[in-house]
Design an enzyme around this catalytic site. Sequence first.
Site, mmCIF file in Angstrom:
data_model
loop_
_atom_site.group_PDB
_atom_site.id
_atom_site.type_symbol
_atom_site.label_atom_id
_atom_site.label_comp_id
_atom_site.label_asym_id
_atom_site.label_seq_id
_atom_site.Cartn_x
_atom_site.Cartn_y
_atom_site.Cartn_z
ATOM 1 N N CYS A 80 0.783 -1.157 -0.090
ATOM 2 C CA CYS A 80 -0.100 -0.028 -0.029
ATOM 3 C C CYS A 80 0.891 1.294 -0.133
ATOM 4 O O CYS A 80 0.362 2.457 -0.344
ATOM 5 C CB CYS A 80 -1.044 0.139 1.156
ATOM 6 S SG CYS A 80 -0.034 -0.234 2.799
ATOM 7 N N ARG A 137 4.410 1.339 -1.135
ATOM 8 C CA ARG A 137 5.620 1.136 -2.022
ATOM 9 C C ARG A 137 5.353 0.350 -3.077
ATOM 10 O O ARG A 137 4.595 -0.812 -3.285
ATOM 11 C CB ARG A 137 6.742 0.398 -1.228
ATOM 12 C CG ARG A 137 6.553 -1.116 -0.923
ATOM 13 C CD ARG A 137 7.834 -1.723 -0.199
ATOM 14 N NE ARG A 137 7.891 -1.037 1.187
ATOM 15 C CZ ARG A 137 8.833 0.025 1.565
ATOM 16 N NH1 ARG A 137 9.687 0.267 0.511
ATOM 17 N NH2 ARG A 137 8.811 0.507 2.702
ATOM 18 N N SER A 195 9.080 0.684 6.839
ATOM 19 C CA SER A 195 7.632 0.774 6.874
ATOM 20 C C SER A 195 7.327 2.028 7.415
ATOM 21 O O SER A 195 7.929 2.932 8.193
ATOM 22 C CB SER A 195 7.255 -0.259 7.770
ATOM 23 O OG SER A 195 7.348 -1.509 7.065
ATOM 24 N N GLY A 206 5.153 -6.150 11.016
ATOM 25 C CA GLY A 206 5.428 -7.074 10.492
ATOM 26 C C GLY A 206 4.640 -7.902 9.340
ATOM 27 O O GLY A 206 5.085 -9.062 8.669
ATOM 28 N N GLN A 207 3.810 -7.085 8.917
ATOM 29 C CA GLN A 207 2.812 -7.588 7.582
ATOM 30 C C GLN A 207 3.680 -7.847 6.275
ATOM 31 O O GLN A 207 3.550 -8.347 5.505
ATOM 32 C CB GLN A 207 1.666 -6.948 7.628
ATOM 33 C CG GLN A 207 0.698 -7.462 6.454
ATOM 34 C CD GLN A 207 -0.761 -6.570 6.245
ATOM 35 O OE1 GLN A 207 -0.635 -5.631 6.626
ATOM 36 N NE2 GLN A 207 -1.451 -7.110 5.754
ATOM 37 N N GLN A 261 3.978 -10.017 2.572
ATOM 38 C CA GLN A 261 4.038 -9.139 1.316
ATOM 39 C C GLN A 261 5.330 -9.580 0.483
ATOM 40 O O GLN A 261 5.197 -9.911 -0.636
ATOM 41 C CB GLN A 261 4.150 -7.837 1.394
ATOM 42 C CG GLN A 261 2.617 -7.456 2.061
ATOM 43 C CD GLN A 261 2.497 -5.892 2.565
ATOM 44 O OE1 GLN A 261 3.570 -5.444 2.909
ATOM 45 N NE2 GLN A 261 1.263 -5.416 2.360
ATOM 46 N N ALA A 274 -11.801 -8.533 1.939
ATOM 47 C CA ALA A 274 -11.502 -9.968 2.634
ATOM 48 C C ALA A 274 -10.133 -10.275 2.194
ATOM 49 O O ALA A 274 -9.800 -11.399 2.439
ATOM 50 C CB ALA A 274 -12.542 -10.796 2.098
ATOM 51 N N GLY A 275 -9.478 -9.370 1.838
ATOM 52 C CA GLY A 275 -7.794 -9.789 1.633
ATOM 53 C C GLY A 275 -6.948 -9.943 2.706
ATOM 54 O O GLY A 275 -7.540 -9.837 4.063
ATOM 55 N N SER A 276 -5.728 -10.078 2.708
ATOM 56 C CA SER A 276 -4.982 -10.208 3.884
ATOM 57 C C SER A 276 -5.006 -8.756 4.966
ATOM 58 O O SER A 276 -5.147 -8.946 5.986
ATOM 59 C CB SER A 276 -3.493 -10.204 3.603
ATOM 60 O OG SER A 276 -3.015 -9.249 2.883
#
Length: 599
Positions: free
Chosen positions: A50, A52, A109, A115-116, A120, A193-195
């Site tokens: 979202c 980069r 980040s 940590g997400q 990715q 409903a994605g990650s």
Amino acid sequence: MSLLVVGLSHRSAPVSVLERAALSADAQVKLVQDTVAAEPATEAAVLATCNRIELYADVDKFHAGVAELSTLLAQHSGVGLDELTPYLYVHYEDRAVHHLFSVACGLDSMVVGEGQILGQIKDSLARAQELHSAGRLMNDLFQQGLRVGKRAHSETGIDRAGQSLVTFGLEQLAAGADVETWATGKKALVIGAGSMSSLAAATLARAGVAEIVVANRTFDRAERLAGILSEGDDTDVAARAVPMEAVPGELTRADVVVSCTGATGLVLTADAVAAAVAGRVQDADAGRAPVAQPGADGVQPSADGVPSAATLPQSRLRPTGGTPVAPGGTHARGLTDADENCPLDLAAEQSGFSVLGEAAVAGMAAAELEQHAAWVDNGTVDIREAGRRTPEAEVEAEAELIGALAATAARVGRIPERRRPEPVAGFARPAPALFLLDLAMPRDIDAAAHRLAGVRLVDIESLAEASADAPMAADVDQVRRIVSDEVAAFGAAQRAAHITPTVVALRTMAADVVAGEIARLDGRLPDLDERQRGEIRQAVHRVVDKLLHAPTVRVKQLAAEPGGAGYADALRTLFDLDPETVAAVSRAVDSTTEKDRPA
């Protein structure tokens, strides 16, 4: 071949540019395919989040690689190369490795330590593997990046330096209050409903919301997520799924809305949000005040008697004859006889702000600004506020401002929203009743919604502003040391691996020489028995092995050091090795590595 990364992120580009450059899943696939088809690159992977967009490639020429990757990014993002170039950054070889490892650890980040990003990076590698664009370098780089990120989170307190983007966003919505206290009993609507949406739903469930409604274009995925939430052992939340068509109705019931979809356009317009606020279903049990009844003119008053922006029309281009009135009944900066020619909908403007200045034109496109600038130049203005400038000087200054804003809009596409307007004396903004968290890029929720009374909107742009002042934990320094150590180790391993095919080719050549000499000896001494032949064969092999052992071990050590890449070329030259033989060994090693790599 050398590693090259070309990209842009929240650190190098404004959100408006990132939003326009965002790549769909199909565009990411096409970008990878076109990159490996280009002449300078043999491997490629795209890391798109979202905040980069980065293109990694193994290239044989630096300048040609930068030019090609930049051009491909511009083509697939839809942003012109001239416009995109000022926001691009380039990292090469060790700096590129350092960058990815820093990204994997959460150091780069928006919210430090989140940590997400690991998930990715894993998805990026999986996509490259499916497209067969990841060879030895991309696989080694991204897999090592994942290990470095996990090490940083397990060995340090980097998690204390920041949170996930979802948690940080909820903290901003809570505006300093404890998130669990703020969330308890609220009704939440999660769009997507994605990650990221799943993480948001799970976070809200743990925070104590009473209900979660999941809306998604693919209803099965919404049902699946709702089922997971309902069956969770660590939460007691009611969850259900609805189709996207039900979102307008659910908006009137929701207290908190989190949206993160892959849509290329707006999912929630300011009009939709305004309608939802105006038609909210009030919950007396939750202690909320009943909805005030509309006045005779149909305009919903707020608690302090000022018309609520939620009930006012939002179109910017409808002509109107109304004059904006500031609290207390005085004109803020009113128009006398030219209101009907103003391209703005004056009644929709926030009371107390100039209909000529930045607050009025925030979000306008370049064409609208040109129309507005012409109106400012030709209009008659009645300024009833104390000031040191004459009305004529005020008009001239406003016209200059509009012109500057128009130039900005022509360059970046739109004027960014003014998020922190100066407070108007005597005007208290109503407490928010609807909280919106937009984690999508490009954005799902119209940024103009943040001006609506009773609404608090937090999106990627406001998160970037808030995170700039976030405190850094001491653990960040420890993570940076880990990254530096891992970059050095990765570089040494890659340089050593680079010389391995040459060493293998050298030993293969030596074995062929031994085999040829033994065959000649068999012809000259046919009376030797098998035991004697074996002894001679072993003696010759031992001599060759001892002669080659020290040089090959030492050359691997030297090659692993910075600047050691030339030792492979020296070996090939000194022993007159066939380059094709070395290449064949390298291909064989790559094939074995790929076969042994876990899925």
